[in-house]
Design a protein around this motif. Structure first.
Motif, short mmCIF file in Angstrom:
data_model
loop_
_atom_site.label_atom_id
_atom_site.label_comp_id
_atom_site.label_asym_id
_atom_site.label_seq_id
_atom_site.Cartn_x
_atom_site.Cartn_y
_atom_site.Cartn_z
N LEU A 305 -134.49 7.76 43.75
CA LEU A 305 -135.72 8.22 44.39
C LEU A 305 -136.48 7.02 44.94
O LEU A 305 -136.19 5.87 44.60
CB LEU A 305 -136.61 8.96 43.37
CG LEU A 305 -136.09 10.29 42.82
CD1 LEU A 305 -137.05 10.81 41.76
CD2 LEU A 305 -135.93 11.32 43.94
N THR A 311 -144.63 5.24 46.20
CA THR A 311 -145.30 6.55 46.19
C THR A 311 -146.77 6.38 45.81
O THR A 311 -147.65 7.04 46.36
CB THR A 311 -144.62 7.54 45.22
OG1 THR A 311 -144.73 7.06 43.88
CG2 THR A 311 -143.17 7.75 45.55
N SER A 392 -140.33 12.75 50.47
CA SER A 392 -139.87 14.14 50.35
C SER A 392 -138.36 14.24 50.61
O SER A 392 -137.64 14.98 49.92
CB SER A 392 -140.66 15.00 51.33
OG SER A 392 -140.43 16.36 51.10
N ASP A 394 -136.15 11.92 50.10
CA ASP A 394 -135.44 11.34 48.95
C ASP A 394 -135.28 12.36 47.83
O ASP A 394 -134.23 12.43 47.18
CB ASP A 394 -136.18 10.09 48.44
CG ASP A 394 -135.82 8.84 49.23
OD1 ASP A 394 -134.91 8.91 50.07
OD2 ASP A 394 -136.46 7.79 49.00
N PHE A 395 -136.33 13.14 47.60
CA PHE A 395 -136.22 14.21 46.59
C PHE A 395 -135.17 15.24 47.00
O PHE A 395 -134.34 15.67 46.19
CB PHE A 395 -137.58 14.90 46.39
CG PHE A 395 -138.48 14.22 45.39
CD1 PHE A 395 -138.18 14.25 44.03
CD2 PHE A 395 -139.62 13.57 45.79
CE1 PHE A 395 -139.01 13.64 43.10
CE2 PHE A 395 -140.46 12.94 44.88
CZ PHE A 395 -140.16 12.98 43.52
N VAL A 436 -144.27 13.79 43.11
CA VAL A 436 -144.14 15.26 43.11
C VAL A 436 -145.18 15.90 44.02
O VAL A 436 -144.90 16.83 44.77
CB VAL A 436 -144.28 15.77 41.66
CG1 VAL A 436 -144.58 17.25 41.61
CG2 VAL A 436 -143.02 15.45 40.86
N ALA A 439 -144.53 15.43 47.71
CA ALA A 439 -143.45 16.30 48.20
C ALA A 439 -143.73 17.79 48.00
O ALA A 439 -142.96 18.63 48.46
CB ALA A 439 -142.14 15.92 47.50
N LEU A 441 -143.61 19.51 45.20
CA LEU A 441 -142.63 20.10 44.29
C LEU A 441 -143.27 20.60 42.99
O LEU A 441 -144.36 20.17 42.62
CB LEU A 441 -141.57 19.04 43.93
CG LEU A 441 -140.71 18.52 45.08
CD1 LEU A 441 -139.98 17.26 44.65
CD2 LEU A 441 -139.72 19.60 45.52
N ILE A 462 -138.82 17.74 36.91
CA ILE A 462 -139.17 18.03 38.30
C ILE A 462 -138.15 19.00 38.87
O ILE A 462 -136.94 18.80 38.70
CB ILE A 462 -139.17 16.73 39.14
CG1 ILE A 462 -140.11 15.69 38.52
CG2 ILE A 462 -139.56 17.02 40.60
CD1 ILE A 462 -139.97 14.29 39.12
N ASN A 464 -136.85 21.69 42.28
CA ASN A 464 -136.90 21.87 43.73
C ASN A 464 -137.94 22.94 44.06
O ASN A 464 -138.40 23.68 43.18
CB ASN A 464 -135.52 22.27 44.25
CG ASN A 464 -135.27 21.73 45.65
OD1 ASN A 464 -136.21 21.41 46.38
ND2 ASN A 464 -134.01 21.63 46.04
#
Length: 492
Positions: A305, A311, A392, A394-395, A436, A439, A441, A462, A464
């Motif tokens: 990540l 971040t 985002s 990368d997640f 999180v 993104a 999530l 975490i 999706n």
């Protein structure tokens, strides 16, 4: 009757339906605990005993008539960021210290609609800006595990209230970790759902593209019950997600019936979240929890990540920028704090805002205004938005090879109130949770052990987008074979 505060939401629900106790008795039990112990904790800004008993009596009528929801008659506490009709809604700030809301936030109304009982409003970092609940105008909140330590923030009041046995469940909000980090510090389960899953109507805004309501409980099951009530589409919120809400409680109970509920589940472990800055004891507890997941049938896989430091920097450009815009409405004219005897309009604006906002809020407004100003907008704000997209992505790439991602919730356990930390050191407390929110999530924290000072450690899971069920099932499977979630702080 003396241990009602130790029971799960399901046990309380069954007890009410089987007439082992009434909602009035249950509500009075929690009100008595608040009256006895909250002077030491300071978790509530406003306690509403008359309102609570009135709602409990109405709940008992519904229970007697057979018209009850699973949560009818169960008390809860609301973070003081949610507008509550006829009740002080302060956001932990002098700016709104006397503001009585004329309407209910959507989630407050949804809770009332099923017969949940409102015990009061819990303290928070001012305008949700903080990681330790020390910036509240109403004083610091104390962690029940060690009164000399912080409960985390910004939803520290809600976390401390549930951890102290003042309420079985509570609402919170999470802009950069404000549910998960206090859950970790206070030994609770706390979940932030996908952005858009729960209406933001009536939630006082900090950073509108990050803010999301969520829940605190002792267990994943407790959280699932309350989340079920709060979630769903709301046409009053343009960012609300228009889709059916899964029955998370049913899914969680069905998952328990499987022989190996986590067989085939892949847990992504990002090396970037286990590097320098992570306390060694916290790291050990997290690794032991991951071994327990392997024993339950899950497989650990390496994922990559965005570095947490990136971040963090991105968040602290974007969120203050949104705060600068959102908080411009508090000008001493329309509502909120107004300075005395202003000499002119400029004096009214300047003194109302400088007297009404605390130091941390002023700091973030200035940071945000700077990032949005001419000459810096492209260099800072626009660039940070581009990095947000990369984070985002990368997640999304990581989820191609795993079902959920596991990280520490916070780099340390709860630190001392009044610790001489710089703002940037305090901001580092959210270094694992902020990605999180960037993104959008869903993520949750669950208790997985204690450090050498007997302070709780939290594991972050975490998921999706829209996969809250996977997180709840994962947490519940762990809680079926461990007892960290059953431990409660002892109050004098």
């Amino acid at each position: 009757m003396t241990n009602l505060h130790e029971l799960s939401v399901k046990a309380l629900s069954d007890g009410l339906k089987n007439k082992q106790f009434s909602s009035v008795e249950l509500t009075q039990h929690f009100l008595d605990r608040i009256a006895k112990h909250d002077k030491a904790i300071n978790s509530f800004i406003t306690v509403t005993p008359e309102l609570a008993i009135k709602q409990a009596k109405q709940a008992d009528e519904l229970l007697a008539n057979g018209n009850a929801h699973a949560l009818t008659g169960i008390p809860l506490a609301h973070k003081d960021i949610f507008n509550t009709e006829g009740v002080l809604t302060t956001c932990g700030s002098k700016m709104l210290a006397n503001f009585v809301s004329p309407y209910n936030a959507t989630i407050v109304q949804k809770c009332l609609d099923v017969g949940l009982v409102t015990l009061g409003k819990t303290s928070m970092d001012e305008f949700a800006m903080g990681s330790d609940n020390e910036s509240s105008y109403f004083g610091a909140v104390h962690n029940p595990w060690d009164l000399s330590r912080v409960p985390g923030g910004s939803s520290g009041g809600s976390a401390a209230a549930v951890a102290s046995g003042f309420a079985p469940i509570a609402t919170g909000s999470d802009t950069g970790g404000s549910i998960r980090q206090p859950a970790s510090f206070c030994g609770l389960t706390g979940i932030k759902p996908t952005y858009g899953r729960i209406s933001r109507f009536g939630m006082i805004a900090y950073a509108s593209s990050f803010d999301q309501a969520g829940t605190f409980g002792k267990t994943a099951e407790d959280c699932a019950y309350l989340l079920q009530v709060m979630a769903g589409y709301d046409n009053k919120d343009s960012t609300s997600y228009n889709a059916d809400v899964p029955n998370w409680v049913e899914k969680l109970h069905a998952n328990r019936q499987a022989d190996k509920p986590l067989q085939g589940v892949k847990i992504g472990v990002p090396t970037e979240y286990f590097g320098e800055g992570l306390n060694e004891t916290v790291k050990t507890q997290i690794n032991q929890a991951l071994k327990q997941y392997e024993a339950l049938g899950a497989t650990l896989v390496d994922v990559s990540l965005t570095k947490p430091e990136i971040t963090l920097a991105t968040y602290y450009l974007l969120a203050p920028a949104e705060a600068s815009s959102n908080l411009s409405r508090y000008d001493g004219v329309r509502y909120g704090y107004r300075c005395e005897n202003p000499s002119d309009l400029t004096d009214l604006y300047t003194r109302s805002r400088s007297e009404g906002f605390g130091a941390e809020v002023q700091r973030r407004i200035l940071m945000g205004t700077y990032a949005l100003s001419a000459g810096y907008f492209d260099a800072y704000y626009v660039k940070a938005q581009k990095v947000r997209r990369l984070i985002s992505q990368d997640f999304a790439k990581a989820f191609e090879s795993c079902d959920v991602i596991a990280t520490p919730t916070a780099p340390t356990t709860a630190y001392k109130i009044g610790a001489s930390l710089t703002p940037s050191e305090i901001y580092m407390g959210d270094v694992y949770t902020i990605g999180v929110n960037l993104a959008g999530l869903p993520a949750m924290s669950l208790p997985v052990g204690f450090d050498d000072n007997h302070l709780p450690v939290g594991l972050q899971l975490i998921g999706n987008h829209w996969q809250e069920d996977k997180l709840l099932n994962m947490a519940d499977a762990y809680q079926q074979v461990t007892d960290f979630h059953q431990k409660m702080a002892t109050l004098a």
